[in-house]
Design a protein around this motif. Structure first.
Motif, short mmCIF file in Angstrom:
data_model
loop_
_atom_site.label_atom_id
_atom_site.label_comp_id
_atom_site.label_asym_id
_atom_site.label_seq_id
_atom_site.Cartn_x
_atom_site.Cartn_y
_atom_site.Cartn_z
N TYR A 1 -35.29 -6.23 -3.45
CA TYR A 1 -35.28 -5.65 -2.11
C TYR A 1 -33.89 -5.66 -1.48
O TYR A 1 -33.54 -4.75 -0.74
CB TYR A 1 -36.29 -6.38 -1.21
N SER A 2 -33.09 -6.68 -1.76
CA SER A 2 -31.77 -6.79 -1.12
C SER A 2 -30.78 -5.75 -1.63
O SER A 2 -29.79 -5.46 -0.97
CB SER A 2 -31.18 -8.19 -1.32
N SER A 3 -31.05 -5.18 -2.77
CA SER A 3 -30.11 -4.22 -3.35
C SER A 3 -30.35 -2.78 -2.93
O SER A 3 -29.68 -1.87 -3.40
CB SER A 3 -30.17 -4.32 -4.88
N LYS A 4 -31.28 -2.57 -2.01
CA LYS A 4 -31.62 -1.20 -1.61
C LYS A 4 -30.62 -0.58 -0.65
O LYS A 4 -30.45 0.63 -0.64
CB LYS A 4 -33.03 -1.16 -1.02
N GLU A 5 -29.98 -1.39 0.20
CA GLU A 5 -29.00 -0.86 1.15
C GLU A 5 -28.02 -1.95 1.56
O GLU A 5 -28.33 -3.12 1.46
CB GLU A 5 -29.71 -0.28 2.39
N GLY A 6 -26.86 -1.56 1.99
CA GLY A 6 -25.87 -2.50 2.51
C GLY A 6 -25.50 -3.58 1.52
O GLY A 6 -25.36 -3.34 0.32
N SER B 1 -31.61 -6.67 4.85
CA SER B 1 -31.54 -6.08 6.18
C SER B 1 -32.94 -6.14 6.79
O SER B 1 -33.92 -6.50 6.13
CB SER B 1 -31.10 -4.61 6.08
N ASN B 2 -33.06 -5.74 8.04
CA ASN B 2 -34.36 -5.70 8.70
C ASN B 2 -35.33 -4.82 7.92
O ASN B 2 -36.47 -5.20 7.67
CB ASN B 2 -34.18 -5.20 10.14
N ALA B 3 -34.89 -3.64 7.52
CA ALA B 3 -35.75 -2.71 6.79
C ALA B 3 -36.13 -3.26 5.42
O ALA B 3 -37.28 -3.12 4.98
CB ALA B 3 -35.04 -1.36 6.63
N GLU B 4 -35.19 -3.89 4.74
CA GLU B 4 -35.48 -4.48 3.43
C GLU B 4 -36.48 -5.64 3.56
O GLU B 4 -37.39 -5.78 2.74
CB GLU B 4 -34.19 -4.97 2.76
#
Length: 96
Positions: free
Chosen positions: A19-24, A30-33
């Motif tokens: 999940y942490s590698s999806k954005e930023g 992140s909040n969305a992750e």
């Protein structure tokens, strides 16, 4: 061959990075992750809360260093807290 505990630790790390590698920052949620992780991996715990701001409040509670994201150490605190709560629930059930 890994022990059962080693396998659980490897799984915990893999789930976090899934999940942490999806954005930023790939090393933080992140909040969305975090919301995606909770919805997919801890659906029952998320369903218990009727508060629409639950994820935001949880993020705020977990975000120890106040950077707006949850790193692995902060994530492990969540998992450990939920695990302790589950253990206490089941121990309480067996004592009755």
């Amino acid at each position: 061959m890994s022990s059962q505990l080693q396998s659980v630790m490897e799984s915990l790390i893999a789930v976090f990075h899934k999940y942490s590698s999806k954005e930023g920052d790939e090393h933080k949620l992140s909040n969305a992750e975090m919301k995606s992780l909770l919805q997919n991996e801890l659906r029952e715990f998320l369903a218990v809360s009727q508060d629409p701001m639950f994820v935001e409040k949880l993020m705020n509670d977990l975000d120890e260093n106040r950077d707006g994201e949850v790193d692995f150490k902060e994530f492990v605190v969540l998992v450990a807290t939920l695990t302790v709560a589950c253990n206490e629930f089941f121990v309480g059930k067996t004592k009755r």
